[in-house]
Design a protein around this motif. Structure first.
Motif, PDB file in Angstrom:
ATOM      1  N   ASP A   1       0.817  -1.212   0.000  1.00 46.13           N
ATOM      2  CA  ASP A   1       0.000   0.000   0.000  1.00 46.13           C
ATOM      3  C   ASP A   1       0.853   1.264   0.000  1.00 46.13           C
ATOM      4  OD1 ASP A   1      -2.755  -1.106   0.199  1.00 46.13           O
ATOM      5  OD2 ASP A   1      -1.990  -1.926   2.075  1.00 46.13           O
ATOM      6  N   LEU A  18      -7.049   3.449   2.672  1.00 39.39           N
ATOM      7  CA  LEU A  18      -6.435   2.839   3.854  1.00 39.39           C
ATOM      8  C   LEU A  18      -7.439   2.688   4.989  1.00 39.39           C
ATOM      9  CD1 LEU A  18      -2.996   4.699   4.047  1.00 39.39           C
ATOM     10  CD2 LEU A  18      -3.506   2.532   2.924  1.00 39.39           C
ATOM     11  N   LYS A  36      -9.342  -0.605   5.023  1.00 38.97           N
ATOM     12  CA  LYS A  36      -8.584  -1.848   4.964  1.00 38.97           C
ATOM     13  C   LYS A  36      -8.353  -2.402   6.365  1.00 38.97           C
ATOM     14  CE  LYS A  36      -5.708  -2.778   1.872  1.00 38.97           C
ATOM     15  NZ  LYS A  36      -4.522  -2.960   1.031  1.00 38.97           N
ATOM     16  N   ILE A  66      -2.913  -2.952   6.460  1.00 39.79           N
ATOM     17  CA  ILE A  66      -2.191  -2.036   5.585  1.00 39.79           C
ATOM     18  C   ILE A  66      -0.784  -2.589   5.395  1.00 39.79           C
ATOM     19  CG2 ILE A  66      -1.348   0.326   5.317  1.00 39.79           C
ATOM     20  CD1 ILE A  66      -3.651   1.166   7.221  1.00 39.79           C
TER      21      ILE A  66
END
Length: 356
Positions: free
Chosen positions: A87, A131, A134, A137
């Motif tokens: 990410d 983010l 999620k 990460i």
């Protein structure tokens, strides 16, 4: 005081503006560069770290050292990820150079990105909204990829962050080194994202309290220098990771509900105010190697300030032929402020200095 160095990213004339987001993790600072620098070149995080070592030293000094920072400041530069499933990436900086991994930095970085929606100029494609939804990460670091998992409060804030670290392992047990002023010192070596020499503070008569701050720095640096001079340290996969980052003094906890107390002296005499994320990872690997910690068993470590990280071994793995564990470390971070820093090209101390 070290002499100023050049800043390759700085124009030959005119002012430079940099903005940062500052946090602390259980007492340990992190300064995230928000704007003022473009993407950092490099196909891997180790390549980006090497680029930073060769081209961004002046920037590191400006952000970390006096008069804008201090001897114990710590920093982070966000990059694009270098792994297919990453990410984001991150480089960490301190008073001596560029580290390979930082646990308190991961906790503060994730907290800062989620709480503010920060889009650093170094990674303009980062989407903090993505983010926020999620569960994990994926963050690329020079030591490898770590998985960060935010824990949300009822009010919707990132109240805590846990991260699954890189494989951690005991490297050497019950070694002895002659240290000027301290005599023969027994130590263990372990890797938790960086290599540390672990020393029992009680064997040296050292107190792990704030009033012992200066003596801990002196002893920690003397041990670090002695170990470096006495042996070679090799990471089994990456030569760039094969160096001793610091000394960690261990001792009994002050709170009987906890299991240990850590004080980490690293870089050029920095003292970690937190229990040290990579340090507790290495300590957990040592405890596991000695048969004192099993998979799934929480292990809570205090800092010099009494703040804590909790580490749990989530997996036992073979890492390049070495028995290793995958630790998950949990802690808290808080935002302390935003800054806009200016560099005046006529300022003779514009790139900072270090007095210790």
């Amino acid at each position: 005081m070290a002499a100023p160095e050049s800043i390759p990213w700085s124009p030959p004339s005119g002012w430079v503006r940099l903005s940062t987001l500052d946090l602390h993790t259980e007492g340990e600072p992190l300064r995230i560069l928000a704007s003022g620098l473009g993407p950092v070149p490099g196909a891997t995080m180790l390549e980006k770290r090497r680029y930073a070592q060769g081209h961004l030293e002046g920037l590191r000094r400006l952000l970390i050292l006096e008069p804008r920072g201090h001897a114990d400041m710590y920093g982070a530069i966000v990059t694009e990820p270098t792994s297919p499933n990453g990410d984001l990436g991150v480089l960490f900086l301190h008073n001596e150079g560029w580290s390979t991994m930082c646990g308190h930095g991961i906790i503060a970085l994730v907290t800062g990105l989620l709480e503010t929606g920060l889009r650093p100029s170094t990674f303009p494609g980062l989407d903090p909204r993505r983010l926020q939804v999620k569960e994990e990460i994926r963050i690329d670091t020079p030591a490898g990829q770590v998985l960060a998992r935010p824990e949300w409060s009822p009010s919707g804030h990132a109240a805590r962050v846990a991260f699954r670290n890189v494989p951690s392992f005991a490297y050497a047990l019950d070694e002895v080194v002659d240290v000027p002023g301290l005599g023969r010192v027994r130590y263990d070596l372990a890797f938790g994202g960086a290599f540390y020499a672990y020393v029992d503070a009680t064997e040296l008569g050292l107190d792990l309290e704030p009033q012992a701050y200066r003596s801990l720095i002196e002893a920690g640096m003397a041990i670090k220098r002695a170990v470096i001079a006495s042996r070679e340290i090799r990471h089994p996969l990456e030569p760039d990771l094969g160096f001793l980052y610091g000394t960690i003094f261990g001792g009994p906890p002050r709170d009987p509900a906890h299991q240990a107390r850590n004080v980490c002296v690293f870089a050029e005499g920095e003292v970690d105010r937190s229990p040290t994320g990579t340090g507790v990872s290495g300590r957990a690997a040592l405890e596991w190697a000695r048969g004192r910690l099993r998979q799934g068993q929480p292990f809570t470590v205090e800092s010099l300030l009494g703040t804590t990280f909790t580490v749990t071994l989530v997996e036992e793995v073979d890492f390049q032929g070495l028995p290793a564990v995958v630790p998950e470390v949990s802690g808290r971070a808080w935002i302390t402020g935003r800054h806009e820093f200016l560099l005046d090209p006529e300022d003779p101390l514009s790139e900072g200095f270090l007095l210790r």
